[in-house]
Write an enzyme that holds these catalytic residues in place. Structure first.
Site, PDB file in Angstrom:
ATOM      1  N   ASP A  28       0.784  -1.251   0.000  1.00 21.11           N
ATOM      2  CA  ASP A  28       0.000   0.000   0.000  1.00 21.11           C
ATOM      3  C   ASP A  28       0.809   1.290   0.000  1.00 21.11           C
ATOM      4  O   ASP A  28       0.374   2.300   0.557  1.00 21.11           O
ATOM      5  CB  ASP A  28      -0.964   0.020   1.191  1.00 21.11           C
ATOM      6  CG  ASP A  28      -2.123  -0.938   1.020  1.00 21.11           C
ATOM      7  OD1 ASP A  28      -2.270  -1.503  -0.072  1.00 21.11           O
ATOM      8  OD2 ASP A  28      -2.871  -1.129   1.990  1.00 21.11           O
ATOM      9  N   LYS A 114      -6.006  -5.350  -3.812  1.00 19.36           N
ATOM     10  CA  LYS A 114      -6.786  -5.902  -2.714  1.00 19.36           C
ATOM     11  C   LYS A 114      -7.910  -4.935  -2.337  1.00 19.36           C
ATOM     12  O   LYS A 114      -7.801  -3.729  -2.545  1.00 19.36           O
ATOM     13  CB  LYS A 114      -5.901  -6.174  -1.492  1.00 19.36           C
ATOM     14  CG  LYS A 114      -5.331  -4.933  -0.808  1.00 19.36           C
ATOM     15  CD  LYS A 114      -4.483  -5.341   0.385  1.00 19.36           C
ATOM     16  CE  LYS A 114      -3.871  -4.153   1.104  1.00 19.36           C
ATOM     17  NZ  LYS A 114      -4.838  -3.239   1.714  1.00 19.36           N
ATOM     18  N   CYS A 147      -2.756  -2.807   7.520  1.00 19.58           N
ATOM     19  CA  CYS A 147      -2.611  -3.651   6.324  1.00 19.58           C
ATOM     20  C   CYS A 147      -1.339  -4.493   6.346  1.00 19.58           C
ATOM     21  O   CYS A 147      -1.362  -5.644   5.898  1.00 19.58           O
ATOM     22  CB  CYS A 147      -2.672  -2.786   5.070  1.00 19.58           C
ATOM     23  SG  CYS A 147      -4.291  -2.019   4.834  1.00 19.58           S
TER      24      CYS A 147
END
Length: 213
Positions: A28, A114, A147
């Protein structure tokens, strides 16, 4: 760091990264979470760029695949699960979900999208890694306590050996960073640093658990 009575039962663990069995997972590092104009910017992302680039470059030199994880969400969902708890963010196919340019991600790298916190949850990441015969992972990115941690948990649950370089991750705050890395080191993987991971790729050095050692 001293260990609590429960966590002190951890087994000492050292990892030797094998380039034929290893992959780097970058979680991310997208514009939405790092760059001005993003909807949920984590301050201080700049401090991560140097360590992350060092690991990526060492991995590439060693022939280790680099996998970029993109948090990306579809519009017009009746109940987008992440948005139930968090500000709407990361609309797919927009600038927001692109990896920041600072890291030099390549189109011929592997990119995984995702829609939940974990990079493994209902994505093809596990299948992709199995097709590459990978069972060791170096995982880092943002944010450590959400995450990154969710991805590390799932990796451990399904059998991967996981290394997390602490200085290549950032959490939502110092307390969350310390707590998450402590839990990873005592229950889910090995917490190390960039210098050790680069040395492991370059010289085959063994990585020790910095927190639980």
């Amino acid at each position: 760091m001293s260990l609590d009575v429960f966590s002190a039962h951890v087994n000492e663990q050292q990892v030797t990264l094998d380039p034929t069995r290893c992959a780097v997972i970058v979680v991310d590092m997208i514009n939405e979470f790092c760059k001005p104009g993003g909807r949920m910017v984590l301050p201080g992302y700049e401090a991560l760029v140097g360590p992350q680039r060092a690991i990526v470059e060492a991995a590439r030199a060693a022939g280790v695949p680099v996998i970029w994880i993109h948090d990306a969400h579809r519009p017009n969902m009746r109940h987008e699960r992440e948005w139930a708890k968090r500000t709407e963010h990361g609309l797919e196919n927009t600038w927001a979900t692109e990896i920041i340019e600072d890291l030099g991600a390549r189109p011929d790298d592997i990119h995984v999208t995702k829609r939940r916190y974990s990079a493994f949850f209902q994505t093809d990441l596990d299948l992709t890694l199995k097709d590459m015969k990978v069972d060791q992972l170096v995982v880092f990115g943002v944010v450590t306590n959400i995450c990154v941690r969710s991805t590390v948990h799932d990796a451990f649950f399904i059998g991967y050996e996981v290394v997390v370089p602490a200085d290549a991750c950032a959490a939502t705050g110092p307390r969350e960073q310390e707590s998450s890395l402590y839990d990873i080191a005592t229950h889910f993987g090995v917490v190390s640093d960039t210098k050790s991971v680069v040395a492991a790729f370059n010289q085959g050095e063994t990585i020790s658990n910095l927190i639980a050692a």
